[in-house]
Design a protein around this motif. Structure first.
Motif, PDB file in Angstrom:
ATOM      1  N   GLY A  69      38.531  43.862  25.167  1.00 59.36           N
ATOM      2  CA  GLY A  69      37.183  44.346  25.465  1.00 59.36           C
ATOM      3  C   GLY A  69      36.262  43.213  25.887  1.00 59.36           C
ATOM      4  N   ALA A  70      36.340  42.092  25.171  1.00 51.98           N
ATOM      5  CA  ALA A  70      35.505  40.939  25.516  1.00 51.98           C
ATOM      6  C   ALA A  70      35.875  40.385  26.893  1.00 51.98           C
ATOM      7  CB  ALA A  70      35.646  39.854  24.444  1.00 51.98           C
ATOM      8  N   ALA A  71      37.178  40.310  27.189  1.00 49.82           N
ATOM      9  CA  ALA A  71      37.618  39.803  28.495  1.00 49.82           C
ATOM     10  C   ALA A  71      37.054  40.662  29.624  1.00 49.82           C
ATOM     11  CB  ALA A  71      39.142  39.766  28.566  1.00 49.82           C
ATOM     12  N   LEU A  72      36.974  41.952  29.392  1.00 53.70           N
ATOM     13  CA  LEU A  72      36.416  42.845  30.410  1.00 53.70           C
ATOM     14  C   LEU A  72      34.917  42.627  30.587  1.00 53.70           C
ATOM     15  CD1 LEU A  72      38.434  45.970  29.366  1.00 53.70           C
ATOM     16  CD2 LEU A  72      38.452  44.990  31.674  1.00 53.70           C
ATOM     17  N   LEU A  73      34.231  42.226  29.528  1.00 53.11           N
ATOM     18  CA  LEU A  73      32.777  42.089  29.572  1.00 53.11           C
ATOM     19  C   LEU A  73      32.286  40.686  29.935  1.00 53.11           C
ATOM     20  CD1 LEU A  73      31.906  44.216  26.421  1.00 53.11           C
ATOM     21  CD2 LEU A  73      31.617  44.868  28.814  1.00 53.11           C
ATOM     22  N   ILE A  74      33.152  39.700  29.887  1.00 54.58           N
ATOM     23  CA  ILE A  74      32.744  38.320  30.187  1.00 54.58           C
ATOM     24  C   ILE A  74      32.847  38.082  31.694  1.00 54.58           C
ATOM     25  CG2 ILE A  74      33.304  35.880  29.863  1.00 54.58           C
ATOM     26  CD1 ILE A  74      34.282  36.658  27.022  1.00 54.58           C
ATOM     27  N   PRO A  75      31.747  37.738  32.339  1.00 52.58           N
ATOM     28  CA  PRO A  75      31.747  37.580  33.800  1.00 52.58           C
ATOM     29  C   PRO A  75      32.740  36.550  34.337  1.00 52.58           C
ATOM     30  CG  PRO A  75      29.508  37.685  32.996  1.00 52.58           C
ATOM     31  CD  PRO A  75      30.403  37.612  31.788  1.00 52.58           C
ATOM     32  N   VAL A  77      35.755  35.894  33.438  1.00 56.83           N
ATOM     33  CA  VAL A  77      37.163  36.291  33.367  1.00 56.83           C
ATOM     34  C   VAL A  77      37.516  37.061  34.640  1.00 56.83           C
ATOM     35  CG1 VAL A  77      38.883  37.629  32.085  1.00 56.83           C
ATOM     36  CG2 VAL A  77      37.095  36.392  30.841  1.00 56.83           C
ATOM     37  N   PRO A  78      38.492  36.563  35.400  1.00 55.68           N
ATOM     38  CA  PRO A  78      38.849  37.241  36.649  1.00 55.68           C
ATOM     39  C   PRO A  78      39.324  38.678  36.401  1.00 55.68           C
ATOM     40  CG  PRO A  78      39.884  35.071  36.532  1.00 55.68           C
ATOM     41  CD  PRO A  78      39.285  35.345  35.191  1.00 55.68           C
ATOM     42  N   ALA A  79      39.093  39.521  37.384  1.00 54.58           N
ATOM     43  CA  ALA A  79      39.479  40.934  37.277  1.00 54.58           C
ATOM     44  C   ALA A  79      40.975  41.074  37.030  1.00 54.58           C
ATOM     45  CB  ALA A  79      39.076  41.692  38.539  1.00 54.58           C
ATOM     46  N   ARG A  80      41.792  40.213  37.635  1.00 51.57           N
ATOM     47  CA  ARG A  80      43.242  40.336  37.450  1.00 51.57           C
ATOM     48  C   ARG A  80      43.640  40.027  36.009  1.00 51.57           C
ATOM     49  NH1 ARG A  80      42.376  35.700  39.798  1.00 51.57           N
ATOM     50  NH2 ARG A  80      43.312  33.806  38.993  1.00 51.57           N
ATOM     51  N   VAL A  81      42.960  39.110  35.372  1.00 52.02           N
ATOM     52  CA  VAL A  81      43.280  38.756  33.980  1.00 52.02           C
ATOM     53  C   VAL A  81      42.842  39.882  33.050  1.00 52.02           C
ATOM     54  CG1 VAL A  81      42.785  37.131  32.112  1.00 52.02           C
ATOM     55  CG2 VAL A  81      43.163  36.283  34.440  1.00 52.02           C
ATOM     56  N   ALA A  82      41.599  40.301  33.187  1.00 51.34           N
ATOM     57  CA  ALA A  82      41.101  41.401  32.355  1.00 51.34           C
ATOM     58  C   ALA A  82      41.882  42.681  32.626  1.00 51.34           C
ATOM     59  CB  ALA A  82      39.611  41.617  32.611  1.00 51.34           C
ATOM     60  N   GLY A  83      42.191  42.939  33.891  1.00 57.67           N
ATOM     61  CA  GLY A  83      42.935  44.140  34.260  1.00 57.67           C
ATOM     62  C   GLY A  83      44.359  44.125  33.739  1.00 57.67           C
ATOM     63  N   LEU A 125      44.598  53.187  31.589  1.00 55.64           N
ATOM     64  CA  LEU A 125      45.691  52.660  32.412  1.00 55.64           C
ATOM     65  C   LEU A 125      45.259  52.627  33.879  1.00 55.64           C
ATOM     66  CD1 LEU A 125      48.590  51.632  32.581  1.00 55.64           C
ATOM     67  CD2 LEU A 125      49.348  54.006  32.709  1.00 55.64           C
ATOM     68  N   GLY A 126      44.648  53.694  34.339  1.00 54.88           N
ATOM     69  CA  GLY A 126      44.152  53.727  35.714  1.00 54.88           C
ATOM     70  C   GLY A 126      43.116  52.645  35.975  1.00 54.88           C
ATOM     71  N   ALA A 127      42.249  52.406  35.000  1.00 54.42           N
ATOM     72  CA  ALA A 127      41.223  51.368  35.161  1.00 54.42           C
ATOM     73  C   ALA A 127      41.857  49.980  35.241  1.00 54.42           C
ATOM     74  CB  ALA A 127      40.227  51.430  34.003  1.00 54.42           C
ATOM     75  N   GLY A 128      42.832  49.712  34.382  1.00 62.81           N
ATOM     76  CA  GLY A 128      43.494  48.406  34.398  1.00 62.81           C
ATOM     77  C   GLY A 128      44.222  48.148  35.701  1.00 62.81           C
ATOM     78  N   VAL A 129      44.983  49.134  36.158  1.00 63.98           N
ATOM     79  CA  VAL A 129      45.709  48.999  37.422  1.00 63.98           C
ATOM     80  C   VAL A 129      44.715  48.823  38.573  1.00 63.98           C
ATOM     81  CG1 VAL A 129      47.237  50.197  39.041  1.00 63.98           C
ATOM     82  CG2 VAL A 129      47.750  50.211  36.595  1.00 63.98           C
ATOM     83  N   SER A 130      43.607  49.531  38.527  1.00 61.27           N
ATOM     84  CA  SER A 130      42.592  49.412  39.584  1.00 61.27           C
ATOM     85  C   SER A 130      41.996  48.009  39.634  1.00 61.27           C
ATOM     86  CB  SER A 130      41.473  50.438  39.370  1.00 61.27           C
ATOM     87  OG  SER A 130      41.969  51.735  39.561  1.00 61.27           O
ATOM     88  N   LEU A 131      41.738  47.417  38.480  1.00 63.14           N
ATOM     89  CA  LEU A 131      41.188  46.061  38.458  1.00 63.14           C
ATOM     90  C   LEU A 131      42.169  45.050  39.048  1.00 63.14           C
ATOM     91  CD1 LEU A 131      39.453  46.055  34.966  1.00 63.14           C
ATOM     92  CD2 LEU A 131      38.330  45.895  37.195  1.00 63.14           C
ATOM     93  N   VAL A 132      43.433  45.181  38.679  1.00 61.82           N
ATOM     94  CA  VAL A 132      44.450  44.268  39.217  1.00 61.82           C
ATOM     95  C   VAL A 132      44.593  44.480  40.721  1.00 61.82           C
ATOM     96  CG1 VAL A 132      46.902  43.649  39.160  1.00 61.82           C
ATOM     97  CG2 VAL A 132      45.676  44.066  37.011  1.00 61.82           C
ATOM     98  N   ALA A 133      44.656  45.734  41.151  1.00 63.17           N
ATOM     99  CA  ALA A 133      44.820  46.037  42.576  1.00 63.17           C
ATOM    100  C   ALA A 133      43.615  45.550  43.379  1.00 63.17           C
ATOM    101  CB  ALA A 133      45.016  47.539  42.778  1.00 63.17           C
ATOM    102  N   PHE A 134      42.420  45.739  42.851  1.00 67.65           N
ATOM    103  CA  PHE A 134      41.224  45.278  43.547  1.00 67.65           C
ATOM    104  C   PHE A 134      41.265  43.769  43.727  1.00 67.65           C
ATOM    105  CE2 PHE A 134      37.024  43.381  43.516  1.00 67.65           C
ATOM    106  CZ  PHE A 134      36.486  43.964  44.644  1.00 67.65           C
ATOM    107  N   ASP A 135      41.654  43.056  42.680  1.00 68.31           N
ATOM    108  CA  ASP A 135      41.698  41.599  42.764  1.00 68.31           C
ATOM    109  C   ASP A 135      42.723  41.158  43.814  1.00 68.31           C
ATOM    110  OD1 ASP A 135      40.711  39.028  41.392  1.00 68.31           O
ATOM    111  OD2 ASP A 135      42.895  38.790  41.462  1.00 68.31           O
ATOM    112  N   ARG A 136      43.878  41.809  43.833  1.00 69.75           N
ATOM    113  CA  ARG A 136      44.894  41.468  44.840  1.00 69.75           C
ATOM    114  C   ARG A 136      44.371  41.743  46.247  1.00 69.75           C
ATOM    115  NH1 ARG A 136      51.014  42.683  43.602  1.00 69.75           N
ATOM    116  NH2 ARG A 136      51.060  41.336  45.418  1.00 69.75           N
TER     117      ARG A 136
END
Length: 142
Positions: A69-75, A77-83, A125-136
């Protein structure tokens, strides 16, 4: 990168991060009975967890949720890591839904009344995959 592109993932990160960090914080203060219930539920789906003491399991789960949760909220932290963290955590929840008895209607993916609370965690799960995909995508199109 433009400011608007940098802010693109923040609604998703804030919604999921706040939800998960709240869940983790609640588990940190759980009593022994609540820890045993959480552990029993997880052990039914993942039998290898049966050997882990309930309070240790609950504490580890609480810490993991709070960190994700913190990784998602800390600016910073890259989206791929949090995702990636969110995807791994959510995959465990989806696995719990698919494996734990009584959560799905027989022969179906549709939830029973008891399974609705877990089934809806599929959005994580959809949110996590979306964050990783967006970063890629963002890295590829720089």
């Amino acid at each position: 990168m433009s400011k608007s592109r940098a802010l693109t993932t923040w609604p998703l990160r804030i919604a999921t991060g706040a939800f998960i960090i709240n869940s983790g914080m609640e588990k940190l203060g759980a009593d022994a009975e609540t820890a045993a219930q959480t552990h029993g539920f997880a052990s039914a789906a993942y039998p290898f967890l049966a050997d882990v003491p309930a309070e240790e399991f609950n504490k580890a789960l609480a810490i993991a949720e709070t960190v994700i949760g913190a990784a998602l909220l800390i600016p910073g932290v890259p989206a791929r890591v949090a995702g990636t963290g969110l995807t791994a955590f959510a995959a465990g929840l989806v696995g719990l839904y698919l494996r734990a008895p009584g959560l799905r209607q027989e022969g179906s993916l549709r939830p029973t009344p008891d399974g609705i609370a877990i089934a809806k965690d599929g959005w994580l799960l959809g949110a996590g995959v979306s964050l990783v995909a967006f970063d890629r995508y963002r890295r590829k199109h720089r």
